[in-house]
Design an enzyme around this catalytic site. Structure first.
Site, PDB file in Angstrom:
ATOM      1  CG  HIS A  18      40.603  41.294  45.709  1.00  0.00           C
ATOM      2  ND1 HIS A  18      41.482  39.902  46.278  1.00  0.00           N
ATOM      3  CD2 HIS A  18      39.167  40.416  45.764  1.00  0.00           C
ATOM      4  CE1 HIS A  18      40.575  38.967  46.015  1.00  0.00           C
ATOM      5  NE2 HIS A  18      39.388  39.227  46.098  1.00  0.00           N
ATOM      6  CG  HIS A  60      34.623  41.204  39.455  1.00  0.00           C
ATOM      7  ND1 HIS A  60      35.615  40.180  39.283  1.00  0.00           N
ATOM      8  CD2 HIS A  60      34.223  41.028  40.909  1.00  0.00           C
ATOM      9  CE1 HIS A  60      35.964  39.602  40.430  1.00  0.00           C
ATOM     10  NE2 HIS A  60      35.412  39.959  41.325  1.00  0.00           N
TER      11      HIS A  60
END
Length: 250
Positions: free
Chosen positions: A63, A21
């Protein structure tokens, strides 16, 4: 299907079961090349990361819509040029040993994938109002940068961004991202010509996984950090598990 990869759930699948991730999970500053070092160390063969656009449409990894959490910059990322973003420290927040780590470009990530033999799941992460252009440019960039490698799997929570990616690079495989899978999931993934459906593991069930796979789709579950839960998901037929704990899941 227009994609170059057969999306049948029983067809050969080029991606490994475990995915790191945001490049390196909790072992490195997220969405940085330092995560690739953790992948190599723990034998991971695939990374997930977030791609977005600078003010001057450079493709880079981040992100959040803002810079404050994971860099020493401030404010909306979309308000900064790449020249400004390239000077930021994206590692010191994670630990002194990562001080001086920079935000990588999409080309940087492609280079590390090629060097280390690692596949990629590129999450298209548009800043507000930039869904179509981000989907278009990320897909075009991925198509160009990953030539000769396993094609990157594109995904997004944004229908508009993933539709733009489909139109810009129809040969690249796509997966629609949900938190909780909606009732009309089949209509959405068929309209986007997806090969996979990606969802929070908290909202997956064995019958739902079976339904998704029966529709000819692969299933990615995120973000799974407990080995026992990963084992259950695998028993249900989940194909890919995205994790922060590279040191626990193998």
């Amino acid at each position: 299907m227009a994609t170059g990869i057969d999306n049948g759930a029983s067809a050969p699948w080029p991606y490994p079961r475990l995915i790191a991730h945001r490049c390196g999970g909790t072992l490195a500053p997220e969405n940085t090349l330092a995560g690739f070092d953790a992948c190599v160390r723990y034998g991971y063969r695939m990374v997930e990361f977030d791609a977005k656009l600078s003010a001057d449409n450079a493709l880079f990894l981040l992100h959040d819509d803002t810079l404050d959490r994971t860099t020493n910059g401030h404010g909306p990322a979309a308000a900064h040029t790449w020249q400004q973003l390239a000077t930021l420290d994206a590692g010191a927040w994670r630990g002194a040993e990562f001080a001086g780590t920079r935000l990588p470009t999409l080309a940087d990530a492609a280079g590390r994938c090629a060097r280390d033999g690692i596949a990629a799941n590129i999450e298209i992460k548009p800043c507000p109002g930039r869904e179509v252009i981000t989907g278009t440019l990320v897909a075009q960039g991925a198509l160009s940068l990953w030539q000769g490698q396993t094609p990157p799997l594109l995904s997004s929570f944004s229908f508009e961004a993933l539709a733009a990616a489909r139109d810009a690079a129809p040969s690249l495989p796509r997966g629609m991202l949900f938190e909780q899978v909606p009732a009309d999931w089949l209509r959405i993934v068929r309209e986007l010509d997806c090969v996979s459906l990606h969802a929070s593991h908290r909202y997956l069930s064995e019958p739902l996984v079976a339904q998704i796979r029966a529709a000819g789709l692969r299933v990615l579950a995120y973000t799974v950090n407990e080995p026992a839960r990963a084992q259950v998901l695998q028993q249900w037929g989940v194909d890919m598990i995205c994790t922060d704990r590279l040191d626990l899941l193998d």
